[in-house]
Design a protein around this motif. Structure first.
Motif, mmCIF file in Angstrom:
data_model
loop_
_atom_site.group_PDB
_atom_site.id
_atom_site.type_symbol
_atom_site.label_atom_id
_atom_site.label_comp_id
_atom_site.label_asym_id
_atom_site.label_seq_id
_atom_site.Cartn_x
_atom_site.Cartn_y
_atom_site.Cartn_z
ATOM 1 N N ILE A 147 0.835 -1.206 0.000
ATOM 2 C CA ILE A 147 0.000 0.000 0.000
ATOM 3 C C ILE A 147 0.867 1.253 0.000
ATOM 4 O O ILE A 147 0.642 2.198 -0.759
ATOM 5 C CB ILE A 147 -0.931 0.007 1.240
ATOM 6 N N GLN A 148 1.930 1.247 0.849
ATOM 7 C CA GLN A 148 2.779 2.431 0.927
ATOM 8 C C GLN A 148 3.556 2.688 -0.351
ATOM 9 O O GLN A 148 3.971 3.803 -0.616
ATOM 10 C CB GLN A 148 3.736 2.299 2.105
ATOM 11 N N HIS A 149 3.754 1.632 -1.139
ATOM 12 C CA HIS A 149 4.459 1.812 -2.399
ATOM 13 C C HIS A 149 3.494 2.071 -3.550
ATOM 14 O O HIS A 149 3.845 1.897 -4.707
ATOM 15 C CB HIS A 149 5.331 0.595 -2.700
ATOM 16 N N GLY A 150 2.255 2.432 -3.225
ATOM 17 C CA GLY A 150 1.330 2.880 -4.258
ATOM 18 C C GLY A 150 0.576 1.783 -4.983
ATOM 19 O O GLY A 150 0.001 2.021 -6.042
ATOM 20 N N PHE A 151 0.558 0.559 -4.443
ATOM 21 C CA PHE A 151 -0.276 -0.485 -5.033
ATOM 22 C C PHE A 151 -1.736 -0.187 -4.689
ATOM 23 O O PHE A 151 -2.027 0.327 -3.611
ATOM 24 C CB PHE A 151 0.087 -1.860 -4.449
ATOM 25 N N SER A 152 -2.654 -0.524 -5.620
ATOM 26 C CA SER A 152 -4.069 -0.431 -5.275
ATOM 27 C C SER A 152 -4.391 -1.609 -4.350
ATOM 28 O O SER A 152 -3.611 -2.553 -4.250
ATOM 29 C CB SER A 152 -4.929 -0.512 -6.531
ATOM 30 N N ILE A 153 -5.562 -1.534 -3.684
ATOM 31 C CA ILE A 153 -5.921 -2.612 -2.760
ATOM 32 C C ILE A 153 -6.019 -3.935 -3.502
ATOM 33 O O ILE A 153 -5.570 -4.974 -3.022
ATOM 34 C CB ILE A 153 -7.240 -2.274 -2.027
ATOM 35 N N PHE A 154 -6.576 -3.896 -4.723
ATOM 36 C CA PHE A 154 -6.696 -5.118 -5.511
ATOM 37 C C PHE A 154 -5.319 -5.708 -5.833
ATOM 38 O O PHE A 154 -5.089 -6.910 -5.686
ATOM 39 C CB PHE A 154 -7.476 -4.828 -6.806
ATOM 40 N N GLU A 155 -4.386 -4.849 -6.250
ATOM 41 C CA GLU A 155 -3.028 -5.333 -6.572
ATOM 42 C C GLU A 155 -2.340 -5.893 -5.329
ATOM 43 O O GLU A 155 -1.670 -6.917 -5.383
ATOM 44 C CB GLU A 155 -2.189 -4.192 -7.159
ATOM 45 N N ALA A 156 -2.548 -5.189 -4.207
ATOM 46 C CA ALA A 156 -1.927 -5.638 -2.951
ATOM 47 C C ALA A 156 -2.506 -6.986 -2.511
ATOM 48 O O ALA A 156 -1.816 -7.784 -1.892
ATOM 49 C CB ALA A 156 -2.129 -4.584 -1.858
ATOM 50 N N LEU A 157 -3.790 -7.228 -2.844
ATOM 51 C CA LEU A 157 -4.415 -8.516 -2.514
ATOM 52 C C LEU A 157 -3.942 -9.626 -3.438
ATOM 53 O O LEU A 157 -3.823 -10.783 -3.045
ATOM 54 C CB LEU A 157 -5.935 -8.403 -2.630
ATOM 55 N N LEU A 158 -3.688 -9.252 -4.673
ATOM 56 C CA LEU A 158 -3.278 -10.228 -5.682
ATOM 57 C C LEU A 158 -1.942 -10.873 -5.324
ATOM 58 O O LEU A 158 -1.709 -12.053 -5.594
ATOM 59 C CB LEU A 158 -3.153 -9.505 -7.031
ATOM 60 N N MET A 159 -1.063 -10.084 -4.688
ATOM 61 C CA MET A 159 0.269 -10.592 -4.348
ATOM 62 C C MET A 159 0.209 -11.817 -3.436
ATOM 63 O O MET A 159 0.681 -12.884 -3.818
ATOM 64 C CB MET A 159 1.107 -9.485 -3.698
ATOM 65 N N PRO A 160 -0.381 -11.713 -2.220
ATOM 66 C CA PRO A 160 -0.399 -12.916 -1.377
ATOM 67 C C PRO A 160 -1.296 -14.012 -1.950
ATOM 68 O O PRO A 160 -1.015 -15.188 -1.761
ATOM 69 C CB PRO A 160 -0.934 -12.408 -0.039
ATOM 70 N N SER A 161 -2.389 -13.640 -2.668
ATOM 71 C CA SER A 161 -3.292 -14.687 -3.141
ATOM 72 C C SER A 161 -2.671 -15.524 -4.248
ATOM 73 O O SER A 161 -2.922 -16.716 -4.325
ATOM 74 C CB SER A 161 -4.627 -14.129 -3.628
ATOM 75 N N LEU A 162 -1.887 -14.902 -5.133
ATOM 76 C CA LEU A 162 -1.341 -15.660 -6.262
ATOM 77 C C LEU A 162 0.142 -15.971 -6.116
ATOM 78 O O LEU A 162 0.598 -17.052 -6.449
ATOM 79 C CB LEU A 162 -1.568 -14.897 -7.578
ATOM 80 N N VAL A 163 0.920 -14.999 -5.631
ATOM 81 C CA VAL A 163 2.366 -15.216 -5.542
ATOM 82 C C VAL A 163 2.689 -16.099 -4.329
ATOM 83 O O VAL A 163 3.445 -17.056 -4.421
ATOM 84 C CB VAL A 163 3.123 -13.875 -5.458
ATOM 85 N N PHE A 164 2.094 -15.791 -3.172
ATOM 86 C CA PHE A 164 2.186 -16.610 -1.973
ATOM 87 C C PHE A 164 3.630 -17.006 -1.678
ATOM 88 O O PHE A 164 3.970 -18.184 -1.621
ATOM 89 C CB PHE A 164 1.289 -17.854 -2.135
ATOM 90 N N ALA A 165 4.507 -16.008 -1.530
ATOM 91 C CA ALA A 165 5.903 -16.272 -1.197
ATOM 92 C C ALA A 165 6.442 -15.021 -0.536
ATOM 93 O O ALA A 165 6.566 -13.985 -1.174
ATOM 94 C CB ALA A 165 6.703 -16.601 -2.443
#
Lengths: 245, 107
Positions: free
Chosen positions: A37-55
């Motif tokens: 969030i602090q680096h300017g990701f939208s909430i959706f993008e920030a959610l996508l990271m743990p849901s898909l990348v999961f690392a």
């Protein structure tokens, strides 16, 4: 024993085994979420990271890289190097899941983290179908736990702007220290760790974009070369002894 | 654009996990490659944790008011002595929190 009883036992054991690891990733999950969030990701993008990348390690490093407008190839190459240890996990687990149908393999691969691998190679691990149930249950539990703390990080990061100065990143450093130090039981691994440490400082001082990749590859090469050298020496010694006899 | 990047990253992390679990992929990789990969865990993890501990505000800080450095040194000692992940996390975490309270932030 009924089937139901055995299943509930597997689930219970999985729950207890993964619980401490679920707790250990709390600061890490919060940090990943709030950092995005602090680096300017939208909430959706920030959610996508743990849901898909999961690392965890990939998420942390890559969030910084994306925020700094790093070229895509650098980002992807860095991801590949950080994840390269997972090749070994798949290789080590393959024999254990030999008779498992394809779609289960996909879910196990998706859930395969350092933590799950550590549990699945435990000596007292379950066999056959129960192993599959155990792996998928503990893996999913760990996944949803990761997701929840990332979401909490995303919410906290949206309201409290100063979360990254709390020192949550110390949790990452100390987790890695706790994972790495016990593996240093031979000279090549010791060399690998020392070289990785020195290189990472050197390349960061000089602001190299691929610092993590270069440090890792140099350290792996040094470890591998020293391993070969030592192996050669041992072979030579045993051969010399053989010829004397 | 970010979403595409994230999707590509997710593809890579998934592929590294799935590749050798896929039934069609032959079991063996070369001995040399697998020995080389053996060092990837310690190498990558160390290259991540060392900068976190040594750098503050983009500069190396080797002084006693770097709480990361002190707490990490304690973590290393506890880890060597006990080999326990949980003791290492608990003791050095506690020390780190104490140091953060008593050492004024340098930033």
């Amino acid at each position: 024993m009924t089937k139901k009883y055995i299943y509930s036992k597997v689930v219970k054991k999985g729950f207890i085994d993964i619980l401490p690891l679920n707790l250990a990733v709390i600061p890490w999950g919060i940090l990943c979420g709030s950092l995005a969030i602090q680096h300017g990701f939208s909430i959706f993008e920030a959610l996508l990271m743990p849901s898909l990348v999961f690392a965890g390690a990939v998420q942390l490093v890559v969030t910084e890289l994306i925020a700094n407008n790093t070229p895509l190839t650098t980002i992807l190459f860095t991801t590949l190097i950080i994840s390269s240890r997972h090749f070994l996990y798949g290789l080590a687990l393959k024999r254990r899941f030999n008779n498992v149908p394809g779609h289960y393999r996909v879910s196990i691969a998706f859930l395969l983290t350092d933590e799950l691998f550590a549990l699945s190679t435990h000596r007292k691990a379950f066999q056959g179908k129960l192993r599959l149930l155990y792996a998928i249950f503990t893996g999913s539990f760990f996944y949803f736990n990761w997701l929840i703390w990332n979401i909490i990080g995303i919410v906290a990061g949206s309201y409290l702007p100063d979360l990254t100065t709390l020192g949550l990143d110390f949790a990452i450093a100390v987790t890695f220290i706790a994972l790495v130090i016990p593996t240093i039981n031979n000279i090549p691994t010791f060399i690998t760790v020392m070289v990785a440490g020195v290189c990472s400082i050197y390349f960061k001082i000089n602001h190299w974009q691929l610092d993590l990749v270069i440090s890792s590859v140099i350290a792996m090469s040094c470890g591998y070369l020293s391993y070969r050298l030592i192996e050669k020496k041992i072979n030579k010694k045993t051969r010399d002894k053989g010829s004397v006899k | 654009m970010k979403i595409v990047t994230i999707l590509l990253i997710a593809m890579i992390t998934f592929l590294t996990r799935y590749l050798f679990l896929h039934p069609g992929i032959p079991l063996r990789i070369g001995d040399k490659l697998s020995q080389f990969l053996n060092f990837s865990g310690p190498a990558v993890l160390t290259a991540i944790w060392v900068p976190i501990v040594f750098f503050q505000n983009d500069q190396v800080n080797l002084t006693y008011n770097n709480p990361y450095l002190i707490a990490a040194s304690i973590a290393i000692i506890v880890s060597i002595k006990t080999k326990s992940v949980y003791l290492t996390l608990a003791i050095s975490g506690f020390v780190f929190i104490l140091l953060r309270v008593f050492i004024p932030a340098t930033s």
